[in-house]
Design an enzyme around this catalytic site. Structure first.
Site, PDB file in Angstrom:
ATOM      1  N   SER A   1      34.064  11.710 -11.480  1.00  0.00           N
ATOM      2  CA  SER A   1      33.880  12.609 -10.635  1.00  0.00           C
ATOM      3  C   SER A   1      33.191  12.335  -9.182  1.00  0.00           C
ATOM      4  CB  SER A   1      32.854  13.944 -11.260  1.00  0.00           C
ATOM      5  OG  SER A   1      31.771  13.233 -11.663  1.00  0.00           O
TER       6      SER A   1
ATOM      7  N   CYS B   1      48.138  62.369 -23.590  1.00  0.00           N
ATOM      8  CA  CYS B   1      47.249  62.133 -22.429  1.00  0.00           C
ATOM      9  C   CYS B   1      47.843  62.500 -21.109  1.00  0.00           C
ATOM     10  CB  CYS B   1      46.622  60.568 -22.838  1.00  0.00           C
ATOM     11  SG  CYS B   1      45.458  60.117 -21.287  1.00  0.00           S
TER      12      CYS B   1
ATOM     13  N   LYS C   1      39.750  18.771  -0.350  1.00  0.00           N
ATOM     14  CA  LYS C   1      39.382  18.885  -1.818  1.00  0.00           C
ATOM     15  C   LYS C   1      40.370  19.975  -2.300  1.00  0.00           C
ATOM     16  CE  LYS C   1      35.842  18.397  -5.036  1.00  0.00           C
ATOM     17  NZ  LYS C   1      36.210  19.256  -5.870  1.00  0.00           N
TER      18      LYS C   1
ATOM     19  N   CYS D   1      41.881  63.234 -21.522  1.00  0.00           N
ATOM     20  CA  CYS D   1      42.381  64.148 -22.387  1.00  0.00           C
ATOM     21  C   CYS D   1      41.325  64.679 -23.532  1.00  0.00           C
ATOM     22  CB  CYS D   1      43.616  63.565 -23.173  1.00  0.00           C
ATOM     23  SG  CYS D   1      43.420  61.997 -24.187  1.00  0.00           S
TER      24      CYS D   1
ATOM     25  N   ASP E   1      69.983  26.766  -9.938  1.00  0.00           N
ATOM     26  CA  ASP E   1      70.007  27.331 -11.205  1.00  0.00           C
ATOM     27  C   ASP E   1      71.404  27.247 -11.881  1.00  0.00           C
ATOM     28  OD1 ASP E   1      67.488  28.078 -10.806  1.00  0.00           O
ATOM     29  OD2 ASP E   1      67.805  30.250 -10.427  1.00  0.00           O
TER      30      ASP E   1
END
Length: 668
Positions: free
Chosen positions: A86, A432, A119, A412, A41
């Site tokens: 596909s 609440c 897959k 509440c 970083d």
């Protein structure tokens, strides 16, 4: 600056790019990091600063593009020169062997040679390279036309921006996915910020790739496996295995554990083996693929309009179970969101017993026509999150009850409100009790102020006794206030007061997360703390200044400004400040003792909490993971260590104690 000085800067930039590219390849592709995240970083920060100061030296294939930052108005279309087909699906051995028989018959051979691969359950994409440089990436779309998502794909560390071999043109196909650990962490972040959860890793990956702001994609920790060459110029191949070996040599992360199999029976045995191993993988698969290895034979077999005749996808079924939904309970979150949850007769599925499942919101309940008393089909989305898939309506007997969200808050009694365009129903009452309870639980949690010993039952007790009303009241508690209460004794009362006092020094990032500001999770809180440094500076900032912080969007900025304008929030901050809670952020220097090392922590440690051990490891340059894998360096084990310890032993990973960890760091 003269030419010589500019040349010096350019050489420095190029050296940084080269180092970062190599470190990225070691981490993302080889799973063998050689430097710590801190070092990486820091180098990236230096590169970004130099490129900003000298824009003439910017490059589209610089590793700095991986941090994201490009915001698009929309995605342009990409026409695929080679159709992204596909695969035809098979669901049984009989269907697979019938596929094998068709292949052998068409090729007039006794048996065919296949490459069998897992897959991956992800999103299929195309990556294009010109003269070895990544130029464009796109979605599959309908196979003929997809969308240009180059900016988002560049944020994936395992996609090489420059190849080892500079072919004139190369197009490859891969599957972008989200690792299970990253998916769990993403949903934890979504839940803490009261955003909708992702159903499974595939949906999370697809949603991340279609973000118009590439910074969002960058933080989602996506990955990719490349599995096919669509087109190539300057290189000829004879088998599929050759292409995979070539892709690996170019720096791609290729589909794992592919195997050449001789004949249908051997290929099916490998499919079964892959299916049996799926639970131990760090990513989701939904089947295995068998492809004819010989590329010339593939040409002979050809394809239909949608699917190739030389490959078949064997689909693994998702494990599903039937159970009875006995009730729907409502949970009021710390920001007032009211979430319906299904109460189930316990059922064991995908390795654990499930008795609850979130129903998300009333729209989901109505869409699926879920009724109390229904027999429902349960599965774990992505093998992780329990979900109601559908209702077995044929099993209804007339006793089932339609569920409606109440008009009043169950905690509440105040009216509930649903903002236009939002799925969530909310209680807006600041008094609440459910919100008070959950907001204080959140404030005391490990990721926030980490107040040891202050669990939900103790917080509930303190609220009922009238000793606290909000999180700031915790710092007014004295030993005398709690020592005589039920659940307390002299020592436990002393420990709690000591823990509350200790939490004052957690710092601005932990405090901001603990305040429970809507949409602000732990990572956003850290970014805000790093950028503003002091809560007073943040409170004085406007939306534009806050939104300018990387990864802090407009909605987050608006939420922060709104929070600090509320009178109740201002009183709370003033009370916390008077109590001595630290409201500034200090950067911590990190060492590199554990650079490139990955730890997994399991069991109860003798003297440290897990988050303390994690912080100590990270302070010394190490990484802490939630799951054991081959890339794990050490497993830090305490008492009652479970399956993670067993897996470490199976993989021959070094197991250390807390004492041994401290010895490594040279802490006596």
């Amino acid at each position: 600056m003269d030419t010589k000085e500019k040349q010096t800067v350019l050489l420095e930039i190029e050296a940084l790019r080269e180092r970062l590219n190599e470190y990225g390849r070691q981490y993302y592709v080889l799973d063998q990091p050689t430097v710590s995240d801190f070092v990486y970083d820091d180098l990236m920060r230096k590169l970004i600063e130099l490129e900003a100061a000298y824009p003439e030296f910017q490059s589209p294939d610089s590793p700095s593009v991986r941090v994201g930052g490009e915001v698009l108005e929309g995605f342009s279309q990409v026409e695929h020169a080679v159709q992204m087909q596909s695969l035809g699906d098979v669901f049984s051995k009989e269907e697979f062997m019938a596929f094998d028989e068709r292949v052998c018959s068409a090729l007039e051979v006794e048996y065919a040679e296949y490459v069998v691969e897992p897959k991956i359950d992800g999103l299929s994409v195309s990556l294009e390279y010109e003269n070895g440089r990544f130029t464009r990436g796109s979605t599959r779309g309908n196979g003929y036309v997809g969308e240009d998502i180059t900016a988002n794909l560049k944020t994936i560390g395992s996609i090489p921006l420059i190849l080892a071999e500079k072919l004139p043109y190369l197009e490859v196909r891969g599957e972008v996915y989200m690792p299970r650990e990253a998916f769990v962490q993403l949903n934890e972040r979504q839940e803490s910020e009261e955003k909708p959860l992702f159903a499974n890793p595939r949906n999370a990956a697809a949603g991340s790739l279609r973000q118009l702001d590439s910074r969002v994609a960058a933080e989602r920790r996506l990955d990719i496996f490349v599995f096919n060459i669509q087109q190539s110029e300057g290189k000829v191949f004879s088998t599929h295995k050759e292409t995979l070996d070539f892709l690996a040599a170019q720096g791609f992360k290729v589909i794992p554990s592919y195997k050449v199999c001789h004949g249908g029976e051997e290929a099916y045995a490998e499919i079964v083996r892959i299916g049996e191993s799926r639970g131990g993988l760090s990513f989701d698969i939904d089947g295995a693929v068998a492809k004819v290895n010989n590329l010339q034979e593939r040409d002979m077999l050809g394809a239909t309009t949608k699917t190739p005749r030389w490959a078949a996808a064997y689909k693994f079924p998702a494990e599903q179970k039937e159970t009875k939904m006995t009730d729907i309970l409502l949970q009021v979150g710390r920001t007032g969101a009211v979430t319906p949850n299904a109460v189930l007769e316990p059922v064991r599925i995908a390795g654990s017993t499930v008795s609850r499942a979130t129903l998300h919101n009333i729209d989901n309940i109505r869409e699926k026509d879920i009724r109390i008393g229904d027999t429902v089909i349960i599965q774990k989305a992505g093998d992780i999150i329990p979900e109601v898939v559908e209702v077995a309506k044929e099993k209804r007997d007339g006793t089932e009850r339609i569920f409606e969200m109440p008009e009043l808050c169950p905690a509440c009694g105040e009216p509930l409100f649903r903002e236009e365009g939002e799925a969530a129903v909310r209680c807006l009452s600041s008094n609440c009790p459910a919100q008070q309870l959950r907001s204080i639980i959140h404030f005391a949690s490990r990721q926030a102020m980490d107040i040891d010993g202050l669990g939900p039952a103790i917080i509930q007790q303190l609220l009922e006794e009238g000793l606290i009303h909000d999180c700031a009241d915790l710092y007014d508690l004295a030993y005398e206030d709690i020592v005589d209460l039920e659940r307390f004794a002299e020592k436990s009362a002393q420990n709690l007061i000591r823990s509350i006092e200790k939490s004052k020094t957690q710092g601005l990032d932990r405090l901001l997360f603990g305040l429970g500001i809507r949409l602000i999770g732990s990572r956003a809180a850290r970014l805000l703390a790093e950028n503003f440094g002091d809560i007073e500076v943040l409170m004085a900032a406007d939306e534009e200044e806050i939104a300018a912080v990387p990864d802090i969007g407009g909605k987050m900025a608006a939420s922060i400004v709104h929070y600090f304008k509320e009178e109740r929030s201002l009183r709370l901050i003033a009370h916390l400040k008077d109590a001595g809670v630290v409201m500034t952020f200090e950067r911590e220097e990190r060492g590199d003792l554990f650079a490139g090392k990955t730890f997994v922590i399991t069991g109860t440690l003798p003297t440290m909490k897990r988050n303390e051990a994690k912080a100590l490891i990270e302070k010394n340059g190490g990484k802490v993971s939630g799951s054991v894998s081959k890339k794990t360096s050490y497993v830090l084990a305490g008492e009652d260590a479970g399956s993670k310890l067993e897996k470490a032993k199976e993989l021959n990973i070094k197991v250390i104690t807390e004492e041994e960890l401290l010895e490594l760091i040279n802490i006596k």
